[in-house]
Design a protein around this motif. Structure first.
Motif, PDB file in Angstrom:
ATOM      1  N   UNK A 312       0.837  -1.199   0.000  1.00  0.00           N
ATOM      2  CA  UNK A 312       0.000   0.000   0.000  1.00  0.00           C
ATOM      3  C   UNK A 312       0.874   1.251   0.000  1.00  0.00           C
ATOM      4  N   UNK A 313       1.945   1.228   0.783  1.00  0.00           N
ATOM      5  CA  UNK A 313       2.831   2.386   0.828  1.00  0.00           C
ATOM      6  C   UNK A 313       3.514   2.588  -0.511  1.00  0.00           C
ATOM      7  N   UNK A 314       3.868   1.491  -1.193  1.00  0.00           N
ATOM      8  CA  UNK A 314       4.497   1.602  -2.510  1.00  0.00           C
ATOM      9  C   UNK A 314       3.550   2.260  -3.505  1.00  0.00           C
ATOM     10  N   UNK A 315       2.257   1.923  -3.401  1.00  0.00           N
ATOM     11  CA  UNK A 315       1.270   2.561  -4.283  1.00  0.00           C
ATOM     12  C   UNK A 315       1.205   4.053  -3.995  1.00  0.00           C
ATOM     13  N   UNK A 316       1.216   4.425  -2.700  1.00  0.00           N
ATOM     14  CA  UNK A 316       1.208   5.840  -2.343  1.00  0.00           C
ATOM     15  C   UNK A 316       2.450   6.530  -2.885  1.00  0.00           C
ATOM     16  N   UNK A 317       3.600   5.870  -2.773  1.00  0.00           N
ATOM     17  CA  UNK A 317       4.830   6.451  -3.286  1.00  0.00           C
ATOM     18  C   UNK A 317       4.729   6.700  -4.784  1.00  0.00           C
ATOM     19  N   UNK A 318       4.171   5.744  -5.511  1.00  0.00           N
ATOM     20  CA  UNK A 318       4.014   5.912  -6.956  1.00  0.00           C
ATOM     21  C   UNK A 318       3.131   7.112  -7.257  1.00  0.00           C
ATOM     22  N   UNK A 319       2.060   7.269  -6.476  1.00  0.00           N
ATOM     23  CA  UNK A 319       1.160   8.407  -6.675  1.00  0.00           C
ATOM     24  C   UNK A 319       1.888   9.723  -6.458  1.00  0.00           C
ATOM     25  N   UNK A 320       2.644   9.803  -5.334  1.00  0.00           N
ATOM     26  CA  UNK A 320       3.375  11.035  -5.036  1.00  0.00           C
ATOM     27  C   UNK A 320       4.435  11.315  -6.097  1.00  0.00           C
ATOM     28  N   UNK A 321       5.154  10.270  -6.481  1.00  0.00           N
ATOM     29  CA  UNK A 321       6.253  10.437  -7.429  1.00  0.00           C
ATOM     30  C   UNK A 321       5.727  10.907  -8.781  1.00  0.00           C
ATOM     31  N   UNK A 322       4.676  10.256  -9.252  1.00  0.00           N
ATOM     32  CA  UNK A 322       4.111  10.628 -10.552  1.00  0.00           C
ATOM     33  C   UNK A 322       3.490  12.029 -10.504  1.00  0.00           C
ATOM     34  N   UNK A 323       2.849  12.367  -9.380  1.00  0.00           N
ATOM     35  CA  UNK A 323       2.253  13.699  -9.248  1.00  0.00           C
ATOM     36  C   UNK A 323       3.334  14.770  -9.275  1.00  0.00           C
ATOM     37  N   UNK A 324       4.456  14.503  -8.597  1.00  0.00           N
ATOM     38  CA  UNK A 324       5.560  15.470  -8.611  1.00  0.00           C
ATOM     39  C   UNK A 324       6.113  15.637 -10.023  1.00  0.00           C
TER      40      UNK A 324
END
Length: 435
Positions: A312-324
């Motif tokens: 779940x945290x990896x999915x959140x990281x992907x979201x943050x990374x792609x948004x940035x």
């Protein structure tokens, strides 16, 4: 760990300074601050305590930032002394051995803004502490300052011994220097504030709460090196061997530990061992090193890597990374990369940071990510590559950056086809769908 260590009742409160002797012997606090600003604390976390010798790395760092490493180390060495922290001894060059013992700390105090008034010199130090802590947890105990000054025969002796050996810069005012040193030792902080200061060092000199750069990266590195070798008085070598993390202790029971690239930890417990280190602080540090693995190596035994992320945290990281990447926020991208994020993480549509940057025309993001191993041939759920998105967006600079990478991928795959003698592998070559 906190509750287990709390049971340790060994050691005595420092008594050579009357004000310190009045500390609550059973006081105990532990606080953590990560380099991305997550915080945790337990115990007597609102109690302010005098920083004492934990001011030494800060004064050294201030002097380094103001004067540079060559000037500072013309007046103070950088090797362990092999003597007690207040021993009247100098190295072979007639200089204090390092900035983490009393003689070296007095020397560093002499180097801080010597042309300013006494009040402005102390303000320089106090404001640096406030910037390091990132919040209002820093104060000053005048009673401790007066008590320090009234019981400072050994420190006066050290100062005159160094002046006799010509160690100080020309024109140094010994009384003003010693007053500044005693004032620095009398700064007060709580455990959460000290943890943030430790985290600022862990974050290369940038405060995690304010994102303000307080010290340069080189200053931070040099300071941590000396903390690792000289930070715990005569126990420094044993601590380096058993714990292996840069740290600094003080006779008020203060101890802060810096875990580079991860977090800062502050421990306060006034009961001291015979070497002047917090009994509970050293015990907690030892348990910390045995419980957690911070070096990125495979976990051994029962050690835990606290940086491990769930799915779940990896999915959140992907979201943050792609948004940035979509916003062109290089600062956030660098922060996430510093936390060892996978630059090829994709969102629920299979779109990576390269896809988003190419779609929004952020060629500077492509320039940053591609050398880090971001895959130019990754495809989203519709089969599009970042180059397809750049062409669709009509961004020439992004196209120019992605096309050579795609050509490299194509040549590599063609080579594989030749090596295997099979034309079927060509079916897997990426195609230019926009074209």
């Amino acid at each position: 760990m906190f509750e287990d260590v709390r049971q340790h009742r060994g050691g005595e409160v420092a008594s050579y300074i009357p004000q310190l002797a009045r500390a609550d012997a059973d006081g105990f606090a532990v606080a953590v601050c990560t380099i991305d600003g997550q915080r945790f604390s337990i115990g007597d976390t609102t109690t302010r305590y005098c920083v004492q010798s934990t001011c030494k790395p800060i004064n050294y760092a201030i002097a380094l930032d103001q004067l540079g490493i060559d000037t500072v180390h013309r007046h103070v060495g950088r090797e362990p002394s092999g003597h007690s922290f207040n021993e009247i001894t100098l190295n072979a060059k007639g200089l204090p051995h390092n900035p983490m013992i009393n003689a070296g700390a007095i020397m560093c105090a002499s180097l801080i803004a010597p042309d300013l008034s006494a009040a402005d010199r102390f303000d320089t130090v106090l404001q640096t502490w406030e910037r390091l802590a990132g919040q209002g947890s820093v104060g000053f105990d005048n009673a401790v300052f007066l008590s320090e000054r009234d019981t400072a025969d050994r420190n006066f002796a050290l100062a005159y011994f160094m002046r006799e050996n010509g160690a100080f810069p020309v024109g140094t005012d010994l009384k003003a220097t010693l007053d500044l040193y005693f004032q620095c030792c009398s700064i007060t902080v709580d455990a959460p504030g000290m943890a943030t200061i430790a985290a600022t060092f862990a974050n290369g000199g940038v405060c995690p709460l304010s994102n303000e750069r307080v010290f340069t990266a080189d200053t931070t590195k040099n300071c941590l090196s000396l903390m690792a070798s000289c930070g715990l008085y005569d126990f420094s070598g044993e601590f380096a061997f058993t714990v292996g993390l840069p740290a600094k202790s003080g006779v008020s029971g203060a101890l802060f530990i810096t875990i580079p690239g991860v977090c800062g930890v502050a421990i306060w417990s006034p009961r001291l061992d015979v070497l002047g280190n917090s009994v509970r602080g050293v015990e907690f540090a030892g348990r910390l090193a045995k419980t957690f693995s911070f070096d990125g190596l495979p976990e051994t035994g029962d050690q835990i890597d606290p940086r491990h992320r769930s799915i779940e945290a990896a999915i959140d990281q992907a979201t943050y990374f792609c948004a940035a990447a979509a916003k062109g926020d290089l600062t956030e991208l660098r922060r996430l990369v510093a936390r060892s994020i996978d630059v090829n993480l994709a969102d629920y549509d299979g779109r990576t940071a390269l896809h988003l940057a190419a779609s929004e025309g952020h060629a500077d993001v492509l320039r940053y990510l591609l050398p880090l191993g971001a895959a130019a041939d990754s495809t989203d759920r519709w089969g599009n590559t970042p180059l397809d998105d750049a062409i669709r967006n009509g961004d020439e600079e992004s196209i120019a950056r992605l096309q050579p990478k795609m050509s490299e991928v194509g040549e590599h795959q063609k080579g594989e086809v030749s090596a295997h003698g099979s034309i079927e592998a060509l079916a897997f070559l990426p195609t230019n769908k926009a074209a």
